[in-house]
Design a protein around this motif. Structure first.
Motif, PDB file in Angstrom:
ATOM      1  N   LEU A 329       0.878  -1.178  -0.091  1.00 41.60           N
ATOM      2  CA  LEU A 329      -0.016  -0.008  -0.158  1.00 41.60           C
ATOM      3  C   LEU A 329       0.914   1.208  -0.099  1.00 41.60           C
ATOM      4  CD1 LEU A 329      -2.744  -0.730   2.653  1.00 41.60           C
ATOM      5  CD2 LEU A 329      -2.872  -0.917   0.281  1.00 41.60           C
ATOM      6  N   HIS A 330       0.566   2.269  -0.857  1.00 41.94           N
ATOM      7  CA  HIS A 330       1.308   3.344  -0.983  1.00 41.94           C
ATOM      8  C   HIS A 330       0.261   4.650  -0.548  1.00 41.94           C
ATOM      9  CE1 HIS A 330       4.652   1.703  -3.412  1.00 41.94           C
ATOM     10  NE2 HIS A 330       3.745   0.736  -3.638  1.00 41.94           N
ATOM     11  N   GLY A 331       0.676   5.574   0.203  1.00 43.71           N
ATOM     12  CA  GLY A 331      -0.037   6.798   0.598  1.00 43.71           C
ATOM     13  C   GLY A 331       0.157   8.035   0.062  1.00 43.71           C
ATOM     14  N   TYR A 332      -0.498   8.624  -0.812  1.00 45.45           N
ATOM     15  CA  TYR A 332       0.061   9.860  -1.510  1.00 45.45           C
ATOM     16  C   TYR A 332      -0.620  11.043  -0.835  1.00 45.45           C
ATOM     17  CZ  TYR A 332       2.016   6.745  -5.332  1.00 45.45           C
ATOM     18  OH  TYR A 332       2.820   5.704  -5.841  1.00 45.45           O
ATOM     19  N   ARG A 367     -14.656   5.228   8.805  1.00 46.80           N
ATOM     20  CA  ARG A 367     -14.424   6.405   9.482  1.00 46.80           C
ATOM     21  C   ARG A 367     -13.108   6.349  10.185  1.00 46.80           C
ATOM     22  NH1 ARG A 367     -18.092  10.388   9.634  1.00 46.80           N
ATOM     23  NH2 ARG A 367     -20.458  10.113   8.840  1.00 46.80           N
ATOM     24  N   SER A 368     -12.696   5.087  10.293  1.00 48.78           N
ATOM     25  CA  SER A 368     -11.319   5.054  11.110  1.00 48.78           C
ATOM     26  C   SER A 368     -10.393   4.177  10.741  1.00 48.78           C
ATOM     27  CB  SER A 368     -11.691   4.489  12.735  1.00 48.78           C
ATOM     28  OG  SER A 368     -12.287   3.379  12.768  1.00 48.78           O
ATOM     29  N   ARG A 369     -10.689   3.112   9.753  1.00 51.26           N
ATOM     30  CA  ARG A 369      -9.805   2.175   9.329  1.00 51.26           C
ATOM     31  C   ARG A 369      -9.972   1.996   7.882  1.00 51.26           C
ATOM     32  NH1 ARG A 369      -7.825   3.025  13.483  1.00 51.26           N
ATOM     33  NH2 ARG A 369      -7.369   1.474  15.041  1.00 51.26           N
ATOM     34  N   ALA A 370      -9.245   1.405   7.255  1.00 51.36           N
ATOM     35  CA  ALA A 370      -9.057   0.937   5.885  1.00 51.36           C
ATOM     36  C   ALA A 370      -9.159  -0.577   5.934  1.00 51.36           C
ATOM     37  CB  ALA A 370      -8.294   1.507   4.829  1.00 51.36           C
ATOM     38  N   ARG A 379      -6.480 -13.833   3.766  1.00 54.95           N
ATOM     39  CA  ARG A 379      -6.682 -12.906   5.016  1.00 54.95           C
ATOM     40  C   ARG A 379      -7.260 -11.651   4.617  1.00 54.95           C
ATOM     41  NH1 ARG A 379      -0.926 -13.197   3.554  1.00 54.95           N
ATOM     42  NH2 ARG A 379      -0.865 -14.913   5.477  1.00 54.95           N
ATOM     43  N   VAL A 380      -7.601 -10.632   5.663  1.00 56.70           N
ATOM     44  CA  VAL A 380      -7.983  -9.562   5.414  1.00 56.70           C
ATOM     45  C   VAL A 380      -7.068  -8.692   6.449  1.00 56.70           C
ATOM     46  CG1 VAL A 380      -9.673  -7.718   5.836  1.00 56.70           C
ATOM     47  CG2 VAL A 380     -10.300 -10.072   4.723  1.00 56.70           C
ATOM     48  N   TYR A 381      -6.301  -7.540   6.036  1.00 60.53           N
ATOM     49  CA  TYR A 381      -5.901  -6.606   6.670  1.00 60.53           C
ATOM     50  C   TYR A 381      -6.422  -5.361   7.074  1.00 60.53           C
ATOM     51  CZ  TYR A 381      -1.411  -8.890   4.789  1.00 60.53           C
ATOM     52  OH  TYR A 381      -0.445  -9.794   4.442  1.00 60.53           O
ATOM     53  N   GLU A 382      -6.285  -5.035   8.209  1.00 64.30           N
ATOM     54  CA  GLU A 382      -7.033  -3.768   9.016  1.00 64.30           C
ATOM     55  C   GLU A 382      -6.174  -2.725   8.885  1.00 64.30           C
ATOM     56  OE1 GLU A 382     -10.175  -3.228  12.317  1.00 64.30           O
ATOM     57  OE2 GLU A 382      -8.106  -3.055  13.293  1.00 64.30           O
ATOM     58  N   ILE A 383      -6.090  -1.565   8.385  1.00 65.49           N
ATOM     59  CA  ILE A 383      -5.165  -0.673   8.278  1.00 65.49           C
ATOM     60  C   ILE A 383      -5.732   0.722   8.884  1.00 65.49           C
ATOM     61  CG2 ILE A 383      -3.793   0.875   6.443  1.00 65.49           C
ATOM     62  CD1 ILE A 383      -3.469  -2.308   6.253  1.00 65.49           C
ATOM     63  N   ASP A 384      -4.703   1.350   9.720  1.00 65.43           N
ATOM     64  CA  ASP A 384      -4.973   2.451  10.267  1.00 65.43           C
ATOM     65  C   ASP A 384      -4.213   3.673   9.335  1.00 65.43           C
ATOM     66  OD1 ASP A 384      -4.961   4.815  11.772  1.00 65.43           O
ATOM     67  OD2 ASP A 384      -4.188   4.153  13.664  1.00 65.43           O
ATOM     68  N   TYR A 385      -5.177   4.257   8.684  1.00 64.48           N
ATOM     69  CA  TYR A 385      -4.718   5.147   7.508  1.00 64.48           C
ATOM     70  C   TYR A 385      -4.163   6.564   8.195  1.00 64.48           C
ATOM     71  CZ  TYR A 385      -9.783   6.646   7.898  1.00 64.48           C
ATOM     72  OH  TYR A 385     -10.909   6.993   8.239  1.00 64.48           O
ATOM     73  N   ASP A 387      -2.177   6.586  10.675  1.00 60.84           N
ATOM     74  CA  ASP A 387      -0.956   6.233  11.486  1.00 60.84           C
ATOM     75  C   ASP A 387       0.047   5.554  10.414  1.00 60.84           C
ATOM     76  OD1 ASP A 387       1.247   5.678  13.128  1.00 60.84           O
ATOM     77  OD2 ASP A 387      -0.004   3.979  14.283  1.00 60.84           O
ATOM     78  N   ASN A 388       0.327   6.346   9.302  1.00 63.49           N
ATOM     79  CA  ASN A 388       1.191   5.720   8.088  1.00 63.49           C
ATOM     80  C   ASN A 388       0.766   4.494   7.637  1.00 63.49           C
ATOM     81  OD1 ASN A 388       3.054   8.368   8.159  1.00 63.49           O
ATOM     82  ND2 ASN A 388       3.841   7.362   9.927  1.00 63.49           N
ATOM     83  N   LEU A 389      -0.522   4.279   7.491  1.00 62.06           N
ATOM     84  CA  LEU A 389      -0.968   2.881   6.957  1.00 62.06           C
ATOM     85  C   LEU A 389      -0.360   1.795   7.834  1.00 62.06           C
ATOM     86  CD1 LEU A 389      -0.411   3.592   3.009  1.00 62.06           C
ATOM     87  CD2 LEU A 389      -2.459   4.154   4.557  1.00 62.06           C
ATOM     88  N   ARG A 390      -0.486   1.968   9.149  1.00 65.04           N
ATOM     89  CA  ARG A 390      -0.140   0.730  10.174  1.00 65.04           C
ATOM     90  C   ARG A 390      -1.066  -0.347   9.832  1.00 65.04           C
ATOM     91  NH1 ARG A 390      -1.741  -0.347  14.971  1.00 65.04           N
ATOM     92  NH2 ARG A 390      -2.896   1.561  15.148  1.00 65.04           N
ATOM     93  N   VAL A 391      -0.628  -1.546   9.813  1.00 60.13           N
ATOM     94  CA  VAL A 391      -1.469  -2.693  10.052  1.00 60.13           C
ATOM     95  C   VAL A 391      -1.841  -2.995  11.545  1.00 60.13           C
ATOM     96  CG1 VAL A 391      -1.621  -5.112   9.551  1.00 60.13           C
ATOM     97  CG2 VAL A 391      -0.279  -3.846   7.897  1.00 60.13           C
ATOM     98  N   ALA A 392      -3.152  -2.574  11.719  1.00 59.84           N
ATOM     99  CA  ALA A 392      -3.719  -2.592  12.912  1.00 59.84           C
ATOM    100  C   ALA A 392      -4.326  -4.173  13.526  1.00 59.84           C
ATOM    101  CB  ALA A 392      -4.900  -1.818  13.228  1.00 59.84           C
ATOM    102  N   ARG A 393      -4.613  -4.880  12.609  1.00 62.15           N
ATOM    103  CA  ARG A 393      -5.023  -6.223  12.853  1.00 62.15           C
ATOM    104  C   ARG A 393      -5.148  -6.998  11.398  1.00 62.15           C
ATOM    105  NH1 ARG A 393     -10.946  -6.424  15.526  1.00 62.15           N
ATOM    106  NH2 ARG A 393     -11.630  -4.777  14.143  1.00 62.15           N
ATOM    107  N   THR A 394      -4.849  -8.498  11.674  1.00 57.13           N
ATOM    108  CA  THR A 394      -4.781  -9.432  10.480  1.00 57.13           C
ATOM    109  C   THR A 394      -5.818 -10.195  10.755  1.00 57.13           C
ATOM    110  OG1 THR A 394      -2.616  -8.696   9.887  1.00 57.13           O
ATOM    111  CG2 THR A 394      -3.346 -10.716   8.975  1.00 57.13           C
ATOM    112  N   PHE A 395      -6.712 -10.661   9.838  1.00 59.06           N
ATOM    113  CA  PHE A 395      -7.781 -11.688   9.985  1.00 59.06           C
ATOM    114  C   PHE A 395      -7.561 -12.702   9.313  1.00 59.06           C
ATOM    115  CE2 PHE A 395      -9.941  -7.605  10.764  1.00 59.06           C
ATOM    116  CZ  PHE A 395     -10.204  -7.600  12.133  1.00 59.06           C
ATOM    117  N   ASP A 396      -7.278 -13.924   9.740  1.00 61.48           N
ATOM    118  CA  ASP A 396      -6.807 -15.002   9.141  1.00 61.48           C
ATOM    119  C   ASP A 396      -8.207 -15.829   8.671  1.00 61.48           C
ATOM    120  OD1 ASP A 396      -4.230 -14.876   8.724  1.00 61.48           O
ATOM    121  OD2 ASP A 396      -4.185 -15.681  11.156  1.00 61.48           O
ATOM    122  N   LEU A 397      -8.264 -16.281   7.449  1.00 63.08           N
ATOM    123  CA  LEU A 397      -9.593 -16.878   7.097  1.00 63.08           C
ATOM    124  C   LEU A 397      -9.471 -18.189   6.614  1.00 63.08           C
ATOM    125  CD1 LEU A 397     -10.796 -13.674   5.141  1.00 63.08           C
ATOM    126  CD2 LEU A 397     -11.788 -14.487   7.498  1.00 63.08           C
TER     127      LEU A 397
END
Length: 409
Positions: A329-332, A367-370, A379-385, A387-397
């Motif tokens: 993921l890239h932030g612009y 409103r708070s996450r991507a 898996r699905v990644y939860e991203i705190d946009y 906080d520099n696109l920090r991976v907040a949680r990872t959901f394994d499926l």
């Protein structure tokens, strides 16, 4: 490229009127699972029998593996995934924020994700209920579904539009629809107690909810592709840019937001993504750039990126989030076009299949996450946009979540 237009002050949208409810929010009760005899007197706006009102947003991800039909509902409050009935043959998954629409060649299957938000402007209601299958709507691949609080408009691949009462879907059955006259190459969009459509020759038409013609703005949208509902009106993607259709005091007006220069067919904005409630839209601009449309300022900005898989933004000063084919993921910074952050490798084998909602990685923003789905990694990644696109949680499926939408927003 930056093109500016005059800013028109926002006229606040009328509060949503929902059937089967009282017209006042007085008498709110956090435990709204009450018998009918008392619910009618005390139920808040948006209540459906059996639902529970909660103090916070009840976001959920609907996930589908097109290869197997396996489907899961990931509860973002508990972090648990629930198995639901298989939806084989799903080629596209869309949502109106409450229901998931699984598009197949044989029709569109409807799943109530069990979470929704009712926003009244000065206050918001959050609801949680059981997940359940609602049934099937006619229309094969290419069917477009758009909703408001009262109706759901289903436009099939041939441009025929059918209008369903929302209350029927809420009760678990589609019911009998009304059919709008004519055909519509773009989606019919419910807005401000009316229905907006574009004819084959590009003329914008307005209908009331009974399907009767209403006063329409003198406006055209050639080759309509892509649409979005914002606080400032409905945005339609047209061959020469965007058309913003607004309502004020019962009158609909339309304003062009042109690109400002010639844009090739390959670089047109044809599929918008944005955070619900935001007035900042994104769309791919060819293979190596992203359009950002600021509806408030009436401006298009073309941000040059690497090869684009999917893009989205929370708007209002947030970064443009782009999944590129390098798997990161890239932030612009939207105003400067400069890259300001980048994650580690998150996906392998990322491809451009997900740029218009088809099977592949997509970025959902609330409103708070991507949220970013990783089909191959299951898996699905939860991203705190924020906080520099920090991976907040990872959901394994236990499935490959190639299709993903977020509900409850």
């Amino acid at each position: 490229m930056l093109v500016r237009r005059n800013v028109i002050p926002w006229a606040p949208a009328a509060l949503v009127a929902v059937s089967l409810i009282s017209t006042s929010c007085a008498g709110r009760n956090d435990d709204v699972s009450t018998p009918k005899s008392t619910a009618s007197a005390s139920a808040p706006h948006g209540y459906v029998e059996g639902a529970q009102e909660k103090a916070e947003q009840q976001s959920r991800l609907l996930l589908n593996d097109p290869g197997t039909g396996d489907t899961r509902v990931l509860d973002l409050i508990t972090g648990k995934a629930q198995e639901v009935s298989r939806k084989p043959g799903t080629a596209q998954l869309t949502t109106d924020g409450r229901f998931g629409y699984f598009h197949t060649s044989g029709g569109t299957h409807v799943l109530a994700g069990g979470a929704w938000t009712v926003d009244h402007g000065d206050h918001v209601h959050y609801y949680r209920a059981a997940i359940r299958d609602v049934g099937r709507l006619p229309g094969g691949l290419g069917t477009r579904v758009r909703s408001d609080a009262a109706v759901t408009a289903v436009t099939d691949e041939d441009g025929r539009a059918r209008i369903y009462r929302r209350a029927g879907l809420e009760k678990g059955k589609a019911g009998s629809p009304r059919t709008l006259p004519g055909t519509h190459p773009g989606a019919v969009v419910p807005h401000e107690e009316h229905l907006l459509g574009v004819t084959e020759d590009g003329k914008v038409l307005v209908y009331d909810r009974e399907g009767k013609r209403a006063a329409s703005p003198d406006a055209r949208c050639e080759d309509p592709r892509g649409d979005a509902v914002t606080r400032r009106g409905v945005v339609l993607g047209c061959a020469d840019g965007a058309l913003l259709v607004r309502e004020a005091d019962g009158t609909f007006t339309a304003e062009k937001i042109p690109y400002g220069s010639d844009v090739s067919e390959a670089e047109r904005a044809t599929a918008f993504r944005h955070r619900p409630g935001s007035d900042t839209l994104t769309a791919p601009a060819g293979d190596r750039a992203v359009w950002v449309l600021d509806v408030t300022e009436r401006t298009w900005t073309r941000v040059r990126t690497g090869p684009v898989v999917s893009a989205n933004t929370a708007g209002e000063g947030s970064v443009l989030i782009v999944l590129e084919t390098d798997g990161s993921l890239h932030g612009y910074d939207i105003s400067t076009g400069k890259q300001v952050t980048r994650t580690k490798l998150l996906l392998t084998g990322a491809s451009a299949a997900g740029t218009d909602g088809n099977a592949g990685p997509v970025i959902e923003v609330d409103r708070s996450r991507a949220y970013l789905n990783d089909p191959k990694g299951r898996r699905v990644y939860e991203i705190d946009y924020n906080d520099n696109l920090r991976v907040a949680r990872t959901f394994d499926l236990d499935i490959e979540p190639a299709l993903m939408v977020e509900t409850g927003r």
